[in-house]
Design a protein around this motif. Sequence first.
Motif, PDB file in Angstrom:
ATOM      1  N   GLY A 160     -34.970 -20.698  -5.132  1.00  0.00           N
ATOM      2  CA  GLY A 160     -33.743 -20.973  -5.869  1.00  0.00           C
ATOM      3  C   GLY A 160     -32.558 -20.340  -5.189  1.00  0.00           C
ATOM      4  O   GLY A 160     -31.721 -19.702  -5.823  1.00  0.00           O
ATOM      5  N   SER A 161     -32.464 -20.527  -3.890  1.00  0.00           N
ATOM      6  CA  SER A 161     -31.495 -19.803  -3.063  1.00  0.00           C
ATOM      7  C   SER A 161     -30.053 -20.195  -3.321  1.00  0.00           C
ATOM      8  O   SER A 161     -29.136 -19.423  -3.051  1.00  0.00           O
ATOM      9  N   GLY A 162     -29.811 -21.412  -3.829  1.00  0.00           N
ATOM     10  CA  GLY A 162     -28.453 -21.812  -4.165  1.00  0.00           C
ATOM     11  C   GLY A 162     -27.620 -22.182  -2.950  1.00  0.00           C
ATOM     12  O   GLY A 162     -28.128 -22.394  -1.848  1.00  0.00           O
ATOM     13  N   ILE A 163     -26.314 -22.254  -3.163  1.00  0.00           N
ATOM     14  CA  ILE A 163     -25.383 -22.642  -2.111  1.00  0.00           C
ATOM     15  C   ILE A 163     -25.018 -21.411  -1.286  1.00  0.00           C
ATOM     16  O   ILE A 163     -24.627 -20.388  -1.842  1.00  0.00           O
ATOM     17  N   PRO A 164     -25.135 -21.498   0.026  1.00  0.00           N
ATOM     18  CA  PRO A 164     -24.812 -20.332   0.863  1.00  0.00           C
ATOM     19  C   PRO A 164     -23.366 -19.881   0.690  1.00  0.00           C
ATOM     20  O   PRO A 164     -22.436 -20.678   0.780  1.00  0.00           O
ATOM     21  N   THR A 165     -23.203 -18.620   0.391  1.00  0.00           N
ATOM     22  CA  THR A 165     -21.883 -17.995   0.368  1.00  0.00           C
ATOM     23  C   THR A 165     -21.994 -16.697   1.156  1.00  0.00           C
ATOM     24  O   THR A 165     -23.010 -16.447   1.794  1.00  0.00           O
ATOM     25  N   ALA A 166     -20.998 -15.877   1.130  1.00  0.00           N
ATOM     26  CA  ALA A 166     -21.035 -14.634   1.907  1.00  0.00           C
ATOM     27  C   ALA A 166     -22.232 -13.777   1.496  1.00  0.00           C
ATOM     28  O   ALA A 166     -22.555 -13.670   0.316  1.00  0.00           O
ATOM     29  N   GLY A 167     -22.873 -13.182   2.482  1.00  0.00           N
ATOM     30  CA  GLY A 167     -23.996 -12.297   2.205  1.00  0.00           C
ATOM     31  C   GLY A 167     -25.299 -13.019   1.972  1.00  0.00           C
ATOM     32  O   GLY A 167     -26.121 -12.583   1.158  1.00  0.00           O
ATOM     33  N   ASN A 168     -25.526 -14.119   2.691  1.00  0.00           N
ATOM     34  CA  ASN A 168     -26.800 -14.829   2.566  1.00  0.00           C
ATOM     35  C   ASN A 168     -27.943 -13.960   3.075  1.00  0.00           C
ATOM     36  O   ASN A 168     -27.754 -13.049   3.882  1.00  0.00           O
ATOM     37  N   VAL A 169     -29.159 -14.292   2.631  1.00  0.00           N
ATOM     38  CA  VAL A 169     -30.321 -13.486   2.987  1.00  0.00           C
ATOM     39  C   VAL A 169     -30.498 -13.411   4.499  1.00  0.00           C
ATOM     40  O   VAL A 169     -30.737 -12.327   5.050  1.00  0.00           O
ATOM     41  N   HIS A 170     -30.373 -14.534   5.194  1.00  0.00           N
ATOM     42  CA  HIS A 170     -30.608 -14.487   6.645  1.00  0.00           C
ATOM     43  C   HIS A 170     -29.539 -13.643   7.345  1.00  0.00           C
ATOM     44  O   HIS A 170     -29.831 -12.978   8.339  1.00  0.00           O
ATOM     45  N   GLU A 171     -28.317 -13.656   6.827  1.00  0.00           N
ATOM     46  CA  GLU A 171     -27.266 -12.834   7.431  1.00  0.00           C
ATOM     47  C   GLU A 171     -27.570 -11.352   7.260  1.00  0.00           C
ATOM     48  O   GLU A 171     -27.462 -10.563   8.208  1.00  0.00           O
ATOM     49  N   VAL A 172     -27.935 -10.966   6.042  1.00  0.00           N
ATOM     50  CA  VAL A 172     -28.229  -9.558   5.756  1.00  0.00           C
ATOM     51  C   VAL A 172     -29.463  -9.102   6.538  1.00  0.00           C
ATOM     52  O   VAL A 172     -29.465  -8.054   7.191  1.00  0.00           O
ATOM     53  N   ALA A 173     -30.535  -9.914   6.478  1.00  0.00           N
ATOM     54  CA  ALA A 173     -31.790  -9.526   7.118  1.00  0.00           C
ATOM     55  C   ALA A 173     -31.667  -9.499   8.626  1.00  0.00           C
ATOM     56  O   ALA A 173     -32.118  -8.549   9.293  1.00  0.00           O
ATOM     57  N   GLN A 174     -31.059 -10.526   9.207  1.00  0.00           N
ATOM     58  CA  GLN A 174     -30.987 -10.609  10.668  1.00  0.00           C
ATOM     59  C   GLN A 174     -29.976  -9.625  11.252  1.00  0.00           C
ATOM     60  O   GLN A 174     -30.081  -9.254  12.421  1.00  0.00           O
ATOM     61  N   ARG A 175     -29.042  -9.179  10.427  1.00  0.00           N
ATOM     62  CA  ARG A 175     -28.149  -8.111  10.882  1.00  0.00           C
ATOM     63  C   ARG A 175     -28.938  -6.806  11.027  1.00  0.00           C
ATOM     64  O   ARG A 175     -28.703  -6.025  11.953  1.00  0.00           O
ATOM     65  N   ALA A 176     -29.889  -6.606  10.123  1.00  0.00           N
ATOM     66  CA  ALA A 176     -30.715  -5.394  10.182  1.00  0.00           C
ATOM     67  C   ALA A 176     -31.811  -5.514  11.231  1.00  0.00           C
ATOM     68  O   ALA A 176     -32.167  -4.530  11.885  1.00  0.00           O
ATOM     69  N   ASN A 177     -32.350  -6.713  11.386  1.00  0.00           N
ATOM     70  CA  ASN A 177     -33.402  -6.969  12.371  1.00  0.00           C
ATOM     71  C   ASN A 177     -33.310  -8.429  12.792  1.00  0.00           C
ATOM     72  O   ASN A 177     -33.667  -9.319  12.017  1.00  0.00           O
ATOM     73  N   PRO A 178     -32.856  -8.703  14.009  1.00  0.00           N
ATOM     74  CA  PRO A 178     -32.668 -10.090  14.454  1.00  0.00           C
ATOM     75  C   PRO A 178     -33.936 -10.924  14.455  1.00  0.00           C
ATOM     76  O   PRO A 178     -33.857 -12.160  14.523  1.00  0.00           O
ATOM     77  N   GLU A 179     -35.103 -10.270  14.366  1.00  0.00           N
ATOM     78  CA  GLU A 179     -36.362 -11.008  14.369  1.00  0.00           C
ATOM     79  C   GLU A 179     -36.707 -11.592  13.001  1.00  0.00           C
ATOM     80  O   GLU A 179     -37.682 -12.345  12.876  1.00  0.00           O
ATOM     81  N   CYS A 180     -35.955 -11.274  11.969  1.00  0.00           N
ATOM     82  CA  CYS A 180     -36.275 -11.737  10.614  1.00  0.00           C
ATOM     83  C   CYS A 180     -36.223 -13.261  10.516  1.00  0.00           C
ATOM     84  O   CYS A 180     -35.353 -13.911  11.106  1.00  0.00           O
ATOM     85  N   ARG A 181     -37.148 -13.793   9.742  1.00  0.00           N
ATOM     86  CA  ARG A 181     -37.223 -15.224   9.482  1.00  0.00           C
ATOM     87  C   ARG A 181     -37.038 -15.459   7.988  1.00  0.00           C
ATOM     88  O   ARG A 181     -37.578 -14.708   7.170  1.00  0.00           O
ATOM     89  N   VAL A 182     -36.321 -16.517   7.649  1.00  0.00           N
ATOM     90  CA  VAL A 182     -36.002 -16.786   6.245  1.00  0.00           C
ATOM     91  C   VAL A 182     -36.220 -18.270   5.936  1.00  0.00           C
ATOM     92  O   VAL A 182     -35.722 -19.140   6.660  1.00  0.00           O
ATOM     93  N   VAL A 183     -36.942 -18.529   4.857  1.00  0.00           N
ATOM     94  CA  VAL A 183     -37.071 -19.892   4.329  1.00  0.00           C
ATOM     95  C   VAL A 183     -36.427 -19.911   2.949  1.00  0.00           C
ATOM     96  O   VAL A 183     -36.837 -19.171   2.048  1.00  0.00           O
ATOM     97  N   TYR A 184     -35.405 -20.727   2.811  1.00  0.00           N
ATOM     98  CA  TYR A 184     -34.736 -20.930   1.533  1.00  0.00           C
ATOM     99  C   TYR A 184     -35.379 -22.117   0.818  1.00  0.00           C
ATOM    100  O   TYR A 184     -35.816 -23.078   1.471  1.00  0.00           O
ATOM    101  N   VAL A 185     -35.394 -22.059  -0.518  1.00  0.00           N
ATOM    102  CA  VAL A 185     -35.938 -23.167  -1.313  1.00  0.00           C
ATOM    103  C   VAL A 185     -34.969 -23.485  -2.436  1.00  0.00           C
ATOM    104  O   VAL A 185     -34.586 -22.599  -3.209  1.00  0.00           O
ATOM    105  N   ASP A 186     -34.571 -24.749  -2.527  1.00  0.00           N
ATOM    106  CA  ASP A 186     -33.717 -25.181  -3.635  1.00  0.00           C
ATOM    107  C   ASP A 186     -33.865 -26.684  -3.817  1.00  0.00           C
ATOM    108  O   ASP A 186     -34.315 -27.384  -2.899  1.00  0.00           O
ATOM    109  N   TYR A 187     -33.519 -27.155  -5.013  1.00  0.00           N
ATOM    110  CA  TYR A 187     -33.579 -28.602  -5.237  1.00  0.00           C
ATOM    111  C   TYR A 187     -32.209 -29.198  -5.526  1.00  0.00           C
ATOM    112  O   TYR A 187     -32.087 -30.413  -5.739  1.00  0.00           O
ATOM    113  N   ASP A 188     -31.179 -28.363  -5.502  1.00  0.00           N
ATOM    114  CA  ASP A 188     -29.833 -28.885  -5.678  1.00  0.00           C
ATOM    115  C   ASP A 188     -29.401 -29.554  -4.368  1.00  0.00           C
ATOM    116  O   ASP A 188     -29.418 -28.925  -3.308  1.00  0.00           O
ATOM    117  N   PRO A 189     -29.011 -30.827  -4.405  1.00  0.00           N
ATOM    118  CA  PRO A 189     -28.697 -31.543  -3.156  1.00  0.00           C
ATOM    119  C   PRO A 189     -27.547 -30.942  -2.370  1.00  0.00           C
ATOM    120  O   PRO A 189     -27.551 -30.972  -1.138  1.00  0.00           O
TER     121      PRO A 189
END
Length: 265
Positions: free
Chosen positions: A80-109
């Motif tokens: 239920g990741s929603g619409i990307p705005t500032a501070g997305n998970v991949h931005e936060v995680a990859q800033r801390a560790n560039p190797e981080c992988r993120v899969v978002y899931v949502d059904y809102d088109p």
Amino acid sequence: MPDQSDWTPDHIDIELPSAARIYDWLLGGGHNFAVDRAVAKKVLEVQPNGLRIARSNRAFLDRAVRYLVSQGITQFLDLGSGIPTAGNVHEVAQRANPECRVVYVDYDPVAVAHSRLMLGDNDRAAVVDADICEPRKVFRAPETRRLLDLDRPVALLTVAVFHFVADQRRPKEVLAEYVARLPAGRYVALSHLTADQMPTEMSGVVTAMQDSRDPMYFRSYAEILDMFTGLELVPPGLVDAPSWHREVGDDDDQKGIYAGVARKN
């Protein structure tokens, strides 16, 4: 911001309010329509602290992701990741560790379309177009299979999503199915709106959202705590979102959403 034609799929009903787009507006985003803004303003009329609640939830997400990276987690499944705005998970995680992988899931088109635009040049993040209540579909998706190694620890993020899942859709069982499919050393971060402290105001929010695509179902502390059954909550446990790993200089004491992170040993 991209041209609206880039993030508005042809088949979308722009007259039906969407929780993802309402939340986007509350966080200061621009991927929403007049009907979403109208509902958001109704929410703020009945719950004047709505902006603070939304932002305290977003701040919890940021702190939780940084905590999980500090624990060695480099894989995230964000439901239920929603619409990307500032501070997305991949931005936060990859800033801390560039190797981080993120899969978002949502059904809102709109959430899916804009996520694909945003992630087009990021080979360590992708979005799955799926209902979070269909774990098998999520795990079988090509994006999930490509990015997540389920033999290694994965953090499951369920931040401000299960209060959109009615009891008859068995939210606790849905969460348990995700956890069962993840390996040892998994973590779950969860936040959930509640009417415990402000029953009148939060009842008004439910009413404001009832004709949207995503009606809301608030739960009590005991009901939310029960969703962590079989998991070990990390300190400080299930608390008001601003109290979870509060940082120096943060004096936010906003109520209305419980949050916690737990580990399956």
